[in-house]
Design a protein around this motif. Structure first.
Motif, PDB file in Angstrom:
ATOM      1  N   HIS A  84       0.859  -1.192   0.000  1.00 15.94           N
ATOM      2  CA  HIS A  84       0.000   0.000   0.000  1.00 15.94           C
ATOM      3  C   HIS A  84       0.890   1.235   0.000  1.00 15.94           C
ATOM      4  O   HIS A  84       1.802   1.339   0.819  1.00 15.94           O
ATOM      5  N   LYS A  85       0.627   2.142  -0.923  1.00 19.34           N
ATOM      6  CA  LYS A  85       1.389   3.386  -1.014  1.00 19.34           C
ATOM      7  C   LYS A  85       0.412   4.540  -0.850  1.00 19.34           C
ATOM      8  O   LYS A  85      -0.218   4.990  -1.807  1.00 19.34           O
ATOM      9  N   GLY A  86       0.274   5.018   0.382  1.00 17.06           N
ATOM     10  CA  GLY A  86      -0.580   6.162   0.650  1.00 17.06           C
ATOM     11  C   GLY A  86       0.266   7.420   0.796  1.00 17.06           C
ATOM     12  O   GLY A  86       1.493   7.375   0.765  1.00 17.06           O
ATOM     13  N   ALA A  87      -0.396   8.538   0.981  1.00 15.46           N
ATOM     14  CA  ALA A  87       0.315   9.807   1.150  1.00 15.46           C
ATOM     15  C   ALA A  87       1.067   9.857   2.477  1.00 15.46           C
ATOM     16  O   ALA A  87       2.128  10.468   2.570  1.00 15.46           O
ATOM     17  N   SER A  88       0.529   9.191   3.508  1.00 19.89           N
ATOM     18  CA  SER A  88       1.173   9.260   4.823  1.00 19.89           C
ATOM     19  C   SER A  88       1.598   7.905   5.366  1.00 19.89           C
ATOM     20  O   SER A  88       2.358   7.846   6.333  1.00 19.89           O
ATOM     21  N   LEU A  89       1.158   6.793   4.768  1.00 22.55           N
ATOM     22  CA  LEU A  89       1.542   5.454   5.216  1.00 22.55           C
ATOM     23  C   LEU A  89       1.928   4.583   4.030  1.00 22.55           C
ATOM     24  O   LEU A  89       1.286   4.626   2.978  1.00 22.55           O
ATOM     25  N   HIS A  90       2.982   3.809   4.230  1.00 23.79           N
ATOM     26  CA  HIS A  90       3.408   2.804   3.261  1.00 23.79           C
ATOM     27  C   HIS A  90       3.411   1.462   3.971  1.00 23.79           C
ATOM     28  O   HIS A  90       3.932   1.350   5.084  1.00 23.79           O
ATOM     29  N   LEU A  91       2.868   0.436   3.326  1.00 26.22           N
ATOM     30  CA  LEU A  91       2.887  -0.914   3.869  1.00 26.22           C
ATOM     31  C   LEU A  91       3.724  -1.783   2.941  1.00 26.22           C
ATOM     32  O   LEU A  91       3.492  -1.807   1.721  1.00 26.22           O
ATOM     33  N   TRP A  92       4.700  -2.484   3.534  1.00 24.45           N
ATOM     34  CA  TRP A  92       5.636  -3.318   2.773  1.00 24.45           C
ATOM     35  C   TRP A  92       5.568  -4.764   3.240  1.00 24.45           C
ATOM     36  O   TRP A  92       5.434  -5.031   4.436  1.00 24.45           O
ATOM     37  N   GLU A  93       5.709  -5.688   2.289  1.00 28.61           N
ATOM     38  CA  GLU A  93       5.959  -7.089   2.593  1.00 28.61           C
ATOM     39  C   GLU A  93       7.428  -7.337   2.294  1.00 28.61           C
ATOM     40  O   GLU A  93       7.904  -6.995   1.198  1.00 28.61           O
ATOM     41  N   ILE A  94       8.136  -7.897   3.275  1.00 29.95           N
ATOM     42  CA  ILE A  94       9.560  -8.191   3.092  1.00 29.95           C
ATOM     43  C   ILE A  94       9.761  -9.692   3.238  1.00 29.95           C
ATOM     44  O   ILE A  94       9.442 -10.281   4.271  1.00 29.95           O
ATOM     45  N   ARG A  95      10.278 -10.295   2.179  1.00 26.43           N
ATOM     46  CA  ARG A  95      10.580 -11.728   2.175  1.00 26.43           C
ATOM     47  C   ARG A  95      12.092 -11.887   2.287  1.00 26.43           C
ATOM     48  O   ARG A  95      12.832 -11.341   1.466  1.00 26.43           O
ATOM     49  N   ILE A  96      12.523 -12.633   3.293  1.00 30.05           N
ATOM     50  CA  ILE A  96      13.948 -12.932   3.473  1.00 30.05           C
ATOM     51  C   ILE A  96      14.149 -14.386   3.079  1.00 30.05           C
ATOM     52  O   ILE A  96      13.517 -15.283   3.646  1.00 30.05           O
ATOM     53  N   VAL A  97      15.019 -14.595   2.090  1.00 30.49           N
ATOM     54  CA  VAL A  97      15.253 -15.937   1.562  1.00 30.49           C
ATOM     55  C   VAL A  97      16.739 -16.281   1.629  1.00 30.49           C
ATOM     56  O   VAL A  97      17.597 -15.395   1.729  1.00 30.49           O
ATOM     57  N   ASP A  98      17.034 -17.583   1.541  1.00 28.69           N
ATOM     58  CA  ASP A  98      18.428 -18.027   1.487  1.00 28.69           C
ATOM     59  C   ASP A  98      18.895 -18.104   0.040  1.00 28.69           C
ATOM     60  O   ASP A  98      18.172 -17.694  -0.882  1.00 28.69           O
ATOM     61  N   GLU A  99      20.073 -18.654  -0.171  1.00 25.72           N
ATOM     62  CA  GLU A  99      20.656 -18.720  -1.508  1.00 25.72           C
ATOM     63  C   GLU A  99      19.845 -19.577  -2.479  1.00 25.72           C
ATOM     64  O   GLU A  99      19.925 -19.378  -3.690  1.00 25.72           O
ATOM     65  N   GLU A 100      19.068 -20.515  -1.956  1.00 20.59           N
ATOM     66  CA  GLU A 100      18.232 -21.373  -2.809  1.00 20.59           C
ATOM     67  C   GLU A 100      16.823 -20.808  -2.982  1.00 20.59           C
ATOM     68  O   GLU A 100      15.957 -21.459  -3.581  1.00 20.59           O
ATOM     69  N   GLY A 101      16.578 -19.641  -2.430  1.00 25.74           N
ATOM     70  CA  GLY A 101      15.247 -19.035  -2.530  1.00 25.74           C
ATOM     71  C   GLY A 101      14.266 -19.542  -1.495  1.00 25.74           C
ATOM     72  O   GLY A 101      13.079 -19.225  -1.560  1.00 25.74           O
TER      73      GLY A 101
END
Length: 141
Positions: free
Chosen positions: A107-124
């Motif tokens: 979500h990209k709002g004027a005052s708030l942004h919501l992010w999903e962050i995926r942390i993966v290893d070398e094999e995905g």
């Protein structure tokens, strides 16, 4: 406004000097119009006492990449970004190697942004799945 990948990566890596990101050896490696990617080595510097990647180090990586990603949508001369909430589910352990975190805008709002962050290893394989909410503020003089 035209997105400049190289400029964004340079900005993020320059801002990381003499910060936690530098201490954890986080390097921003890729960017697009709706995502930012960074890597972090897994070594004793980021281990918990049992020799595994510390969940706090994963969260620091996630918040670093997610907060930096919000810079793509603000004017840093007039606005600042603050992480206000983060959640993380740690799904797989890791002892050594490299992890890669990719923040994608939800979500990209004027005052708030919501992010999903995926942390993966070398094999995905998914190590951690995080969600970050950033607040956009007017820069104070």
């Amino acid at each position: 406004m035209i997105f400049d990948r190289e400029k964004m990566l340079q900005l993020c890596n320059d801002w990381s000097k003499n910060t936690l990101m530098n201490t954890l050896e986080i390097v921003y490696t890729d960017a697009g119009e709706d995502f930012l990617t960074a890597t972090m080595p897994v070594n004793p510097r980021v281990h918990q006492p049992m020799g595994l990647l510390h969940g706090g180090a994963s969260v620091a990586l996630a918040e670093s990449v997610g907060s930096a990603a919000s810079l793509m949508f603000v004017n840093p001369e007039k606005q600042e970004v603050r992480g206000i909430e983060i959640s993380a589910n740690h799904l797989k352990s890791k002892r050594e190697g490299m992890v890669t975190a990719t923040a994608k805008i939800i979500h990209k709002g004027a005052s708030l942004h919501l992010w999903e962050i995926r942390i993966v290893d070398e094999e995905g394989k998914l190590i951690s799945l995080c969600k970050l909410t950033n607040m956009v503020l007017s820069r104070r003089s």
